[in-house]
Scaffold this active site. Sequence first.
Site, short mmCIF file in Angstrom:
data_model
loop_
_atom_site.label_atom_id
_atom_site.label_comp_id
_atom_site.label_asym_id
_atom_site.label_seq_id
_atom_site.Cartn_x
_atom_site.Cartn_y
_atom_site.Cartn_z
N GLU A 6 -6.58 110.84 64.02
CA GLU A 6 -7.41 109.63 63.91
C GLU A 6 -8.39 109.56 65.07
O GLU A 6 -8.01 109.76 66.23
CB GLU A 6 -6.53 108.38 63.91
CG GLU A 6 -7.33 107.10 63.74
CD GLU A 6 -6.46 105.85 63.70
OE1 GLU A 6 -6.95 104.81 63.27
OE2 GLU A 6 -5.28 105.94 64.11
N GLU A 26 -4.71 98.14 57.74
CA GLU A 26 -4.21 98.06 59.12
C GLU A 26 -5.10 97.07 59.86
O GLU A 26 -6.11 97.43 60.44
CB GLU A 26 -4.26 99.45 59.79
CG GLU A 26 -3.61 99.44 61.16
CD GLU A 26 -3.72 100.78 61.88
OE1 GLU A 26 -2.69 101.43 62.05
OE2 GLU A 26 -4.85 101.16 62.26
#
Length: 248
Positions: A132, A229
């Site tokens: 990420e 998220e």
Amino acid sequence: MEFSANLGFLFTDLPFPQRITAAARAGFRAVEFHDQAQSSDLRLIAGLLHDEGLKLCSLNCAMGSTAGSAALPGEEARFRAEFLSALEVAEALDARAIHIMTGRTSEAGAEAVLLRNLEFALGCTDRRLLLEVISPAAMPGYWMNSPERFEAVVAALPDPQLRLMGDWYHFSSLCGAAALSRLCGLAPHLGHLQLARAEDRGDPLAEDLPAWLGLRALAMERDLDIGLEYRASLPPAEVLSSLRGRAL
């Protein structure tokens, strides 16, 4: 494409196992974890996922105080232990992917360490491995802090198992108005998307996301799940309904 409840951010007023049930009750058909499962009763977690009919999209390697260890010089043994622990959990719970966190470091040898650790991880499993890109504004010092760093890693290690977790909040912070274009340019490397309101990581209602239809098209084209998220102020079922409504 499925919407996945990130149980590190959502339903956090509940103990971790109960968040799985709460996600199913809110209408989710998939979930994802940080590293909570490594310290949980795996039989219990597996039973809950099965009983609720939920797919597990991904889970993280251990985060700890350094936000992971994959790029930390001198911590190779720690990374291997943490990765093998995450892999054991992923196999027990049939997770689609494992998110490998690079950690916070500015040492010159970090990329070489990361590449060696990724080669080790790729040799252990055929599951998807995610990296990420995290904005420095959100996590100062995190090594994987730009799309360019991700591109350098996959250029040096061009394995199709190694994929990008494209988080809209972080890409918006890094790329501004070009965020959707940048993600689309990285489409062949994408393995998972995550969604939060760009301005403050808040509730990602479709009406507050001008790029939503483009993100949805990208997810559909690449067969990507979308993890929610974000910092919730509304019931997650309301956010899910908003996104599904705009997807029709």
